[in-house]
Design an enzyme around this catalytic site. Structure first.
Site, PDB file in Angstrom:
ATOM      1  N   HIS A 140       4.262 -30.665   9.542  1.00 34.84           N
ATOM      2  CA  HIS A 140       3.724 -31.964   9.419  1.00 34.84           C
ATOM      3  C   HIS A 140       2.308 -32.162   9.870  1.00 34.84           C
ATOM      4  O   HIS A 140       1.966 -32.977  10.630  1.00 34.84           O
ATOM      5  CB  HIS A 140       4.698 -33.019  10.373  1.00 34.84           C
ATOM      6  CG  HIS A 140       5.824 -33.144   9.783  1.00 34.84           C
ATOM      7  ND1 HIS A 140       6.607 -32.975   8.612  1.00 34.84           N
ATOM      8  CD2 HIS A 140       7.139 -33.448  10.568  1.00 34.84           C
ATOM      9  CE1 HIS A 140       7.768 -33.348   8.450  1.00 34.84           C
ATOM     10  NE2 HIS A 140       8.116 -33.481   9.720  1.00 34.84           N
ATOM     11  N   HIS A 215       7.425 -41.025   7.417  1.00 34.55           N
ATOM     12  CA  HIS A 215       8.646 -40.560   8.229  1.00 34.55           C
ATOM     13  C   HIS A 215       9.575 -41.414   8.833  1.00 34.55           C
ATOM     14  O   HIS A 215       9.856 -41.466  10.080  1.00 34.55           O
ATOM     15  CB  HIS A 215       7.989 -39.439   9.136  1.00 34.55           C
ATOM     16  CG  HIS A 215       9.018 -38.114   9.391  1.00 34.55           C
ATOM     17  ND1 HIS A 215      10.191 -38.550  10.018  1.00 34.55           N
ATOM     18  CD2 HIS A 215       8.984 -36.829   9.439  1.00 34.55           C
ATOM     19  CE1 HIS A 215      10.967 -37.380  10.340  1.00 34.55           C
ATOM     20  NE2 HIS A 215      10.132 -36.530  10.038  1.00 34.55           N
ATOM     21  N   GLU A 346      11.916 -38.662   3.138  1.00 32.32           N
ATOM     22  CA  GLU A 346      10.431 -38.344   2.937  1.00 32.32           C
ATOM     23  C   GLU A 346      10.254 -37.923   1.567  1.00 32.32           C
ATOM     24  O   GLU A 346      10.276 -36.570   1.263  1.00 32.32           O
ATOM     25  CB  GLU A 346      10.481 -37.343   4.165  1.00 32.32           C
ATOM     26  CG  GLU A 346      10.788 -37.588   5.544  1.00 32.32           C
ATOM     27  CD  GLU A 346      11.064 -36.391   6.253  1.00 32.32           C
ATOM     28  OE1 GLU A 346       9.992 -35.463   6.310  1.00 32.32           O
ATOM     29  OE2 GLU A 346      12.102 -36.246   7.081  1.00 32.32           O
TER      30      GLU A 346
HETATM   31  C1  GLA Z   1      11.182 -33.277   9.601  1.00 31.02           C
HETATM   32  C2  GLA Z   1      11.750 -32.001   9.583  1.00 31.02           C
HETATM   33  C3  GLA Z   1      12.831 -32.161  10.646  1.00 31.02           C
HETATM   34  C4  GLA Z   1      12.322 -32.541  11.977  1.00 31.02           C
HETATM   35  C5  GLA Z   1      11.644 -33.764  11.672  1.00 31.02           C
HETATM   36  C6  GLA Z   1      11.013 -34.404  13.033  1.00 31.02           C
HETATM   37  O1  GLA Z   1      12.234 -34.270   8.832  1.00 31.02           O
HETATM   38  O2  GLA Z   1      12.304 -31.696   8.444  1.00 31.02           O
HETATM   39  O3  GLA Z   1      13.267 -30.526  10.893  1.00 31.02           O
HETATM   40  O4  GLA Z   1      11.267 -31.615  12.622  1.00 31.02           O
HETATM   41  O5  GLA Z   1      10.673 -33.913  10.781  1.00 31.02           O
HETATM   42  O6  GLA Z   1      11.783 -34.030  14.188  1.00 31.02           O
END
Ligand code: GLA
Length: 382
Positions: A140, A215, A346
């Site tokens: 991210h 997100h 997402e």
């Molecule tokens: C995304 C990732 C997850 C986790 C979340 C945040 O969705 O795929 O594995 O890291 O972000 O907690």
């Protein structure tokens, strides 16, 4: 005499309207109703920089709040089947809690959402090393991704609905990425339907990967786990991952697996069969008809009757069921969020696309414009 009466009445009406629409209200002027469509509030400071929250509303009961910190969707209120308006996204009451604690609640994620294996990729013959912030991988956007930056904001009442555009300049070398990127994200609450539209744009002065997403953690009931929420995913295949959640490179059919949501299933029904650690969905699904904007997912909640449909321009979407939530996070209004107390959809290009030749590329070059559009559409089940 009569016309004087009308003139006085009109003046009084204007005076009354001016009194209820504060100076910081944007865009209300060409709206037929006096209801404020856009307001802005100060929301404290992060590292000495002021943070604001914009509130966007429509006439059908939808209200969205967006903060300039992380371009985060902090609240999203929609009606249920008896007309009760409720907040369907997880988050915090104060910006300080987002800074300290947030597992990307509501955030705009960039410059590249999801994982990049070992934080490394090669572009035009040059190897780049990124911040590693998730076990052995980059996640991210890195240690200080775009979810932790303060964006500038400009609100407008548009023909489509109340809207705010947030902008960010990401400098060359940030978190190890090449090129200065100018990015924007526009949230619009549609005037005529309970739809939150999110549009992203980015340009760069050097070739760089870009893969932006939102997100938000949705819970259509407001709190509790999401096991009885019912999901339908418009995906015949998904991208299986290794033990560190990097795709193996295969695009595998969902048929015969717990990832088969082509027909509707409760989220909890097969969660024990997903095999991850922690258990749960945290996978990229390959959207059917990925070349054109269209349906990705539909999730409904039986008690409230709320239905969320996501449509997107993106070829994939990470379906994540809050498996890493520890059950201790105290969120808005003092609610303790359950483990698997939300689902995220997402919309994005596939994880680790920079290292995977079978996946659609995510490189943006100077002179090009990256564009992404995702809509979260709320309705009620019959
Ligand atoms: C995304 C990732 C997850 C986790 C979340 C945040 O969705 O795929 O594995 O890291 O972000 O907690």
């Amino acid at each position: 005499m009569k016309s004087n009466y009308h003139t006085v009445a009109a003046c009084l009406t204007l005076f009354a309207l001016a009194a209820i629409i504060p100076a910081h209200t944007a865009g209300g002027a060409d709206n037929p109703t006096p209801k404020k469509k856009i307001t802005m509030q100060n929301w404290g400071e992060v590292e000495g920089q002021p943070v604001s929250v914009y509130t966007l509303t429509n006439n059908s009961g939808m209200t969205a709040k967006i903060a300039t910190y992380g371009a985060i969707l902090t609240e999203l209120h929609v009606p249920d089947k008896i007309g009760a308006i409720g907040d369907v996204v997880l988050g915090f009451d104060t910006v300080g809690e987002y800074v300290k604690n947030s597992p990307y609640f509501g955030a705009t994620v960039g410059r590249v959402a999801n994982r990049i294996a070992k934080g490394r990729f090669t572009l035009d013959g040059k190897e780049y090393t990124l911040a590693v912030n998730n076990d052995v991988n980059h996640l991210h956007g890195g240690v200080k991704g775009w979810d932790k930056k303060i964006w500038t904001a400009e609100a407008r009442d548009t023909p489509a609905g109340a809207s705010v555009t947030l902008r960010l300049v990401s400098p060359d070398g940030e978190e190890g990425y090449p090129g200065t990127v100018q990015a924007s994200v526009t949230y619009t609450v549609l005037r005529d339907s309970n739809t939150l539209r999110i549009e992203y744009e980015a340009t760069t002065d050097k070739a760089t990967p870009i893969n932006l997403t939102n997100h938000s953690y949705f819970n259509l009931k407001g709190d509790g786990d999401v096991y009885v929420h019912e999901a339908t995913l418009n995906a015949d295949s998904y991208t299986p991952t290794d033990a560190t959640q990097i795709p193996t490179g295969t695009i595998a059919p969902v048929a015969g697996t717990p990832f088969d949501f082509r027909t509707t299933h409760p989220i909890g029904a097969r969660i024990r069969d997903t095999g991850g650690d922690p258990l749960g969905y945290d996978h990229n699904f390959v959207r059917n008809s990925p070349e054109t904007f269209g349906l990705a997912a539909r999730v409904s909640e039986p008690f409230t009757g709320r239905v969320l449909t996501m449509s997107t321009s993106e070829p994939g979407f990470q379906f994540y069921t809050g498996n890493f939530m520890d059950g201790k996070t105290v969120g808005k209004r003092g609610v303790v969020y359950a483990t698997r107390g939300a689902f995220c959809l997402e919309a994005q290009h596939f994880p680790d696309a920079v290292n995977q030749s079978a996946f659609a590329p995510i490189i943006l070059r100077p002179g090009e414009t990256y564009r992404q559009r995702t809509e979260y559409i709320f309705s009620l089940s019959k």
